[in-house]
Design a protein around this motif. Structure first.
Motif, short mmCIF file in Angstrom:
data_model
loop_
_atom_site.label_atom_id
_atom_site.label_comp_id
_atom_site.label_asym_id
_atom_site.label_seq_id
_atom_site.Cartn_x
_atom_site.Cartn_y
_atom_site.Cartn_z
N GLU A 1 0.80 -1.14 0.10
CA GLU A 1 0.12 -0.01 0.04
C GLU A 1 0.86 1.33 0.05
O GLU A 1 0.52 2.19 -0.74
N ILE A 2 1.77 1.46 1.11
CA ILE A 2 2.77 2.32 0.89
C ILE A 2 3.43 2.91 -0.31
O ILE A 2 3.70 3.90 -0.61
N LEU A 3 3.95 1.78 -1.00
CA LEU A 3 4.59 1.98 -2.32
C LEU A 3 3.53 2.64 -3.39
O LEU A 3 4.27 3.56 -4.28
N THR A 4 2.26 2.59 -3.25
CA THR A 4 1.49 3.61 -4.13
C THR A 4 1.32 4.81 -3.61
O THR A 4 0.97 5.73 -4.58
N GLN A 5 1.58 5.13 -2.30
CA GLN A 5 1.44 6.63 -2.16
C GLN A 5 2.94 7.46 -1.98
O GLN A 5 2.87 8.52 -2.36
N TYR A 6 4.14 6.70 -1.79
CA TYR A 6 5.33 7.60 -1.63
C TYR A 6 6.26 6.86 -2.74
O TYR A 6 6.41 5.47 -2.92
N ASP A 7 7.59 7.58 -2.91
CA ASP A 7 8.49 7.12 -3.67
C ASP A 7 9.71 6.68 -2.73
O ASP A 7 10.64 7.27 -2.22
N LEU A 8 9.42 5.37 -2.25
CA LEU A 8 10.33 4.81 -1.30
C LEU A 8 10.33 3.35 -1.61
O LEU A 8 10.11 2.69 -2.64
N LEU A 9 11.30 2.45 -0.87
CA LEU A 9 11.41 1.45 -0.78
C LEU A 9 10.79 0.47 0.24
O LEU A 9 10.79 0.79 1.55
N ALA A 10 10.16 -0.62 -0.06
CA ALA A 10 9.42 -1.39 1.32
C ALA A 10 9.63 -2.55 1.22
O ALA A 10 9.62 -3.35 0.16
N ILE A 11 9.96 -3.09 2.34
CA ILE A 11 10.40 -4.55 2.45
C ILE A 11 9.52 -5.28 3.52
O ILE A 11 9.32 -4.93 4.75
N ALA A 12 8.76 -6.46 3.25
CA ALA A 12 8.10 -7.15 4.01
C ALA A 12 8.93 -8.28 4.56
O ALA A 12 9.55 -9.12 3.97
N GLY A 13 9.11 -8.05 6.00
CA GLY A 13 9.83 -8.92 6.50
C GLY A 13 10.16 -8.49 8.14
O GLY A 13 9.67 -7.57 8.53
N ASN A 14 10.88 -9.28 8.65
CA ASN A 14 11.13 -9.15 10.22
C ASN A 14 12.60 -8.41 10.26
O ASN A 14 13.53 -8.90 10.05
N ALA A 15 12.31 -7.22 10.89
CA ALA A 15 13.61 -6.21 11.05
C ALA A 15 14.52 -6.67 11.89
O ALA A 15 15.76 -6.12 12.03
N THR A 16 14.51 -7.85 12.64
CA THR A 16 15.49 -8.46 13.62
C THR A 16 16.11 -9.46 12.73
O THR A 16 17.15 -10.28 13.29
N ASP A 17 15.84 -9.67 11.38
CA ASP A 17 16.52 -10.62 10.52
C ASP A 17 17.47 -10.02 9.83
O ASP A 17 17.31 -8.98 9.07
N LYS A 18 18.82 -10.42 9.89
CA LYS A 18 20.02 -9.85 9.37
C LYS A 18 19.90 -9.57 7.90
O LYS A 18 19.98 -8.66 7.27
N ALA A 19 19.46 -10.70 6.99
CA ALA A 19 19.03 -10.64 5.64
C ALA A 19 18.06 -9.47 5.48
O ALA A 19 18.40 -8.76 4.46
N VAL A 20 17.22 -9.32 6.04
CA VAL A 20 16.15 -8.32 5.71
C VAL A 20 16.63 -7.01 6.08
O VAL A 20 16.63 -5.98 5.17
N LEU A 21 17.53 -6.67 7.23
CA LEU A 21 18.24 -5.63 7.30
C LEU A 21 19.24 -5.28 6.26
O LEU A 21 19.40 -4.11 5.80
N GLU A 22 19.91 -6.29 5.95
CA GLU A 22 20.80 -6.04 4.70
C GLU A 22 20.20 -5.72 3.42
O GLU A 22 20.85 -4.63 2.64
N ASP A 23 19.14 -6.43 3.03
CA ASP A 23 18.53 -5.82 2.00
C ASP A 23 18.00 -4.60 1.86
O ASP A 23 17.85 -3.96 1.11
N ALA A 24 17.62 -4.07 3.21
CA ALA A 24 16.96 -2.41 3.48
C ALA A 24 18.48 -1.62 3.33
O ALA A 24 18.30 -0.43 3.40
N GLY A 25 19.55 -2.33 3.15
CA GLY A 25 20.89 -1.34 2.92
C GLY A 25 21.53 -0.95 4.31
O GLY A 25 21.93 0.22 4.46
N VAL A 26 21.41 -1.67 5.46
CA VAL A 26 21.68 -1.14 6.72
C VAL A 26 23.13 -0.59 6.84
O VAL A 26 23.51 0.08 7.55
N ASP A 27 24.00 -1.30 6.04
CA ASP A 27 25.46 -1.01 6.08
C ASP A 27 25.49 0.57 5.65
O ASP A 27 26.78 0.94 5.76
N ARG A 28 24.70 1.16 4.69
CA ARG A 28 24.89 2.47 4.47
C ARG A 28 24.02 3.34 4.76
O ARG A 28 23.79 4.55 4.32
N ALA A 29 23.17 2.88 5.71
CA ALA A 29 22.05 3.77 6.42
C ALA A 29 22.63 4.80 7.32
O ALA A 29 23.55 4.48 7.98
#
Lengths: 218, 218, 218, 218, 218, 218, 218, 218
Positions: free
Chosen positions: G38-66
């Protein structure tokens, strides 16, 4: 009167309220236990949670001594079967909502008096209203309609007598509401601002009539 | 006419059908996406899944050029707010179902024409019917009611003229339906078996009138 | 044959399978879209998601050219109405499950051939079986039952002819299954270990008969 | 008899009713607490909410002194394991529904008497019926079938004796139902309109036989 | 190896990962379509949504050429039946989780190697740990246990040889982990701070042994 | 010992059972009221429905006098926070399941002893087993594994002494189970059919060792 | 700025809107796929469905350059762990909602800046308002509060200078809003009707101050 | 004060807690029975499960003698109607959350004091914070903002007096928090490390001010 009501949707609940407040013996049947429990807290009646096509349930509801059964669910098949079973117990008056017009014939064959889809009736009335905001459709019969209009201050028909404004054929003034009183409009009665007029018109004259009274009283 | 319908329950759906079949531009708003998707397969209209109190949704629905908005949901608060917002966009005609009688005043203050709880209207009609199986309540107005009765074969009133059977005060014959034709009952018209008669009666004369026509025609 | 099946529970699904595998044209109607989608992946037939009491649905299903309609849902009211509507389209053969015995009469009035509650039939058979593990109830008709028993090695009836073990009145040997072959038991046939015997008995002789064949063959 | 019933679906409930009404000690096991609670209000038995493959549950159900266990769930794996565990407690009679034909072998290895998929049995019977509306399949055994037909008024076979209409090989008249009475059809009995005839036929003669009796009695 | 895994809970998913990463041909079966879809995005294997007791499903999974089937669901009945069916297809290796200890016998009769309730195994290990925070239970076998302890700096056993600290009977040093290297503890090896020692002890010596190594190394 | 267990999944329930049966004071915390209610019927302990990261809940559980807290939920974040809060109340022993390997470091920083994903441990063991049906992985430590094998009748290693079959380096016989007795395998002990042998092997020797013992004892 | 937002409840969604509208690179993480879609239809951002305590998810989210991670869920444990993991990736700015006041310490130890329970903040403000309808609490800090009051026409303080109405100790006029302009209140400024005054007061002077300004300006 | 709270979400619950702990008479209304039951276990108040737009419910809640009604639901239409109905009962103080900014006007017309979308307020504050980790937005008013900053050890502004660091126009030091004490910053006060400074700034000076204090105190 001993009345069995099948279904506790909006219509069933309202009916249960009206009938019990008028002192009748009322039994309601609905599949949903919560609905049954809830209505017991509101009115003095009997509520049975069960399927109204189940003979044991109908017998618990006292179908053998009921004067009338009214089926109000949105499921025509259930309404039909409940009425039919009630007929076998010699319930004299059978009434049912018919949700889909095409089912009317089946109900009539069983001898049930029917009220066609209430949603459609209300929708038709809202439709007329949204088209003619100052005119309200009260009822529709085969071949005719009953409308209501409020007389605006300064409208052309104010102070005219009923006789003077009866030019349109196939149209009839039924009643005038004035200050909470209701007047049967004989020929000499004159219209006043804020009167609410009830009008009957044949279907073929509907367009003409609405236009006529709109031009007179609005 | 450009018409916005809020809510796709039974009434909303029926209204959408009637209005689109009459060639109007219709937009429906309902929170439920499935309902919106479904109605698109049935009628030629626009359907918006969303909350009708959300300005963005109303604007998507073209509220700024709408002629009328009809609120049909079972949630009076939503109906009220949708009407009020529409009023700010200068929608000329505002119509709403009012589910709880006590809310009528608020709608009137906003300038909305209201149709009181449709379930109650239908329930009252079923009630009259279950009491007088041969008489049907067609409509209720303040101070009066409109009924229908079918003339039984061999009933006392058969072959009598309208004038002869007009003894009861505050009662009026409105129409006679015979073989699919509708007759305005002037004094010389005689009643026939299987006629369906439409009668108006004042509230205070209701008991007397129903009894009278029942004895005559049943 | 053009066959419409109403309901995709266990029975409806099995029936759909049998009928389509026998090369008939089959249309199934069920309210549940998923069930409809699923059966399409299994058999070569048409599936319609909808209410079988809705004329539009029935017409989509080709009710006007159907040879038979079989109603298999657990809702007798729905089964009844679907059959009745099909009858009006002149569907020649109407068959229905009847879930509650008391409803049979209504189905018969409409002209539906009925099959009583299948669960009850199976339960009765399991009951007999759990009482007489070596005897199995095959079918029940009004006034009689059909049983099956397996001949134990060394049982008293082994090597006897049919004629010798026909002392009980109102009982009849119908068939003997031996090594995958079926024998019609004329008087001179002798029973062998491991034969499976099918027996008919009148209701009033059931106790006596079961006891008799049990003592002979077990 | 002390009987444990596993599963309270349609079949399990019916069986529980039959067995408890016949005065047996009945214990039912079902995972669903509501179902357990409900059946307690209907019959005089014991109901345990739990998994029938749980030894503690089986012991609560008195498996060590049970005469029979009947598994009626739609889950063959559960049925199988419940029977197997019961066998270890020396329950003498083990009966089970088998929902998928291919599982029959496993049940037989454990020593369970099985009843194949009840839905399929009913479906086959409905299928025959929808094809031959006047003939009803009563039961199927390996190698043969039992049918029923109603004699039409004016059919060719009316007034003929059993002997006269026994031309087809591998077919047998089992019973005649007339006015609520059941007659074992000896050779001299004559057929009457409205008789319901029960017929046995070998599988290989089924087509021929049904055709023959159809031509005679319909 | 061609491996079929039944169930995609935590254990099934992990096993699927390990096996497919080791280059085996893996097919997983689970009732839940979503789980099947999800695992396909993670590993290179085949996933079938269905019931593993359904022969058609097993055949789709290639049971006739599988080397092993591992049942990992929490439903012992399903695990048992899936293994049994696989055995009939001559799957050589059958492995299953057994969730309820009492079911072990049935699995063994079918020839399935079992792993008893994994939750219980983990729970036992946590229990020991919460009692002896510095000692960790690694595994339990009938009659004995395998523990692990970390050598504290300054503990009494530091710098002692294995031989010097082997006074307790029925206890055995299995391994020493030091700086990522693993040493088989021969008699002359000396213990160092931060060593992790693996110890085996007989059940009857467990209390004594844990106490002894705790006093030495903690 | 006063023990708080967080989470009533399979592991939590087992742990609760073990600990309460060993006479400890046990308090369990789970969000689900039903689970709490159910465990109370099974063991003598205290159960609190609530969130274990809520200080009020922890205090109700007596965290200020607890000796140990074991977190067993599948939510690492919850496990971590519960342990951390417990640490602030000076709970001496903190143990937790860690579901995702990457979280181990955080738990260690807080000072929690961890047990890595139990599903993975079980899956690894099943994997080894499905590859080597006669060998079972008992435990894995860094750098080594512990296996079990059953001696087949007629296997090559039967009647050999331990010393004779110790050719493989980095492998160690830990124990022999024979007729319910456990023997520590000194050099002169001879292997017998049906012995179950526990073996330790270094990781780098695992392939070689499993092959060796397989060839000897199977 | 590269910003990761954990949780798409009301606060997370608002924050995502503000940040993306300000031209930042925004990535949102939420367990719920629909919310992400839903939020993708509203704003220009990236959305990831997942658990934020999962490292793979955080890495997909680009945590290393956040540059920053803001945790906005109602689950403090999840917020805490997500922040902690982000810290290990050297995310410079860590911000989190803290739903339960008692958890604040843990967040501070990890180095997270926290915003205490937003519901409580709003509730406190509504509370003050319902007590003093003309005074609104704007913010609370340790030891002090910031209020707003609207000057009534004819109130006592109208036309007075700031200096004249500064008798109460520990209270400070911060700002005056007049006709959409904001004035810093130096001593000579005079108050006017309809001014909205912002006032700071120490906690211990709160009662006295509110009373004082209420008497002056209301 | 007699206070009615509509809605038991996070804000409603917090408000109920604050108000009842301050000794007021509190009645809460929420549609959800469970929420009502739960709050009764926590505070000394009255809870009514029902719709706050239902007059009967409002009357049960004592609306005729209430001093204030605060609507806290996420449904603006409900909030609006509840306030409007309360106004007709002469409730003096009406306060409401407004979830969608565009609805503010309607609330104001009814005379309700509003608090705009709390989620947005919190989100804005988090946003500022994630941009300026050392500065925290405390509150926003039209035309100005209130910030907080913590003084770093060794920052440039340490030991300076308030007067010395007041170069920026349209900015004002409101308070200094030091060791739990709150100081009103007169010109001679000097800043110390670890002081938390509260600052007011006009909107147009916000960028400049934040930069200025950041350079001074960080």
């Amino acid at each position: 009167m001993y009345l069995i009501i099948v279904g506790l949707g909006g219509i069933g609940r309202s009916l249960a309220g009206i009938a019990s407040e008028n002192g009748h013996s009322v039994v309601v049947i609905d599949r949903d236990e919560e609905r049954c429990a809830e209505i017991l807290t509101q009115y003095d009646l009997l509520a049975i949670a069960g399927n109204a096509t189940d003979k044991a349930v109908l017998e618990d509801a006292g179908v053998d001594r009921a004067d009338a059964l009214v089926a109000t669910t949105s499921d025509d098949a259930l309404n039909l079967m409940a009425c039919w079973l009630a007929k076998r117990y010699n319930v004299r008056t059978l009434v049912s909502i018919v949700n889909q017009k095409e089912h009317s014939e089946l109900f009539k064959e069983v001898g049930v008096r029917i009220s066609e889809n209430p949603d459609e009736i209300v929708a038709r009335s809202l439709y007329v209203w949204s088209e003619n905001p100052d005119t309200q459709l009260l009822a529709s019969i085969e071949g005719g309609s009953i409308f209501e209009i409020k007389v605006s201050d300064g409208a052309q028909g104010v102070s005219k007598t009923v006789r003077e404004v009866s030019d349109v054929k196939d149209m009839l003034y039924i009643a005038i509401r004035r200050n909470g009183k209701l007047i049967i409009p004989s020929g000499n009665v004159t219209f006043q601002p804020d009167d609410v007029i009830t009008v009957f018109t044949k279907k073929e004259a509907e367009g003409r009539s609405v236009e006529y009274i709109d031009s007179l009283f609005h």
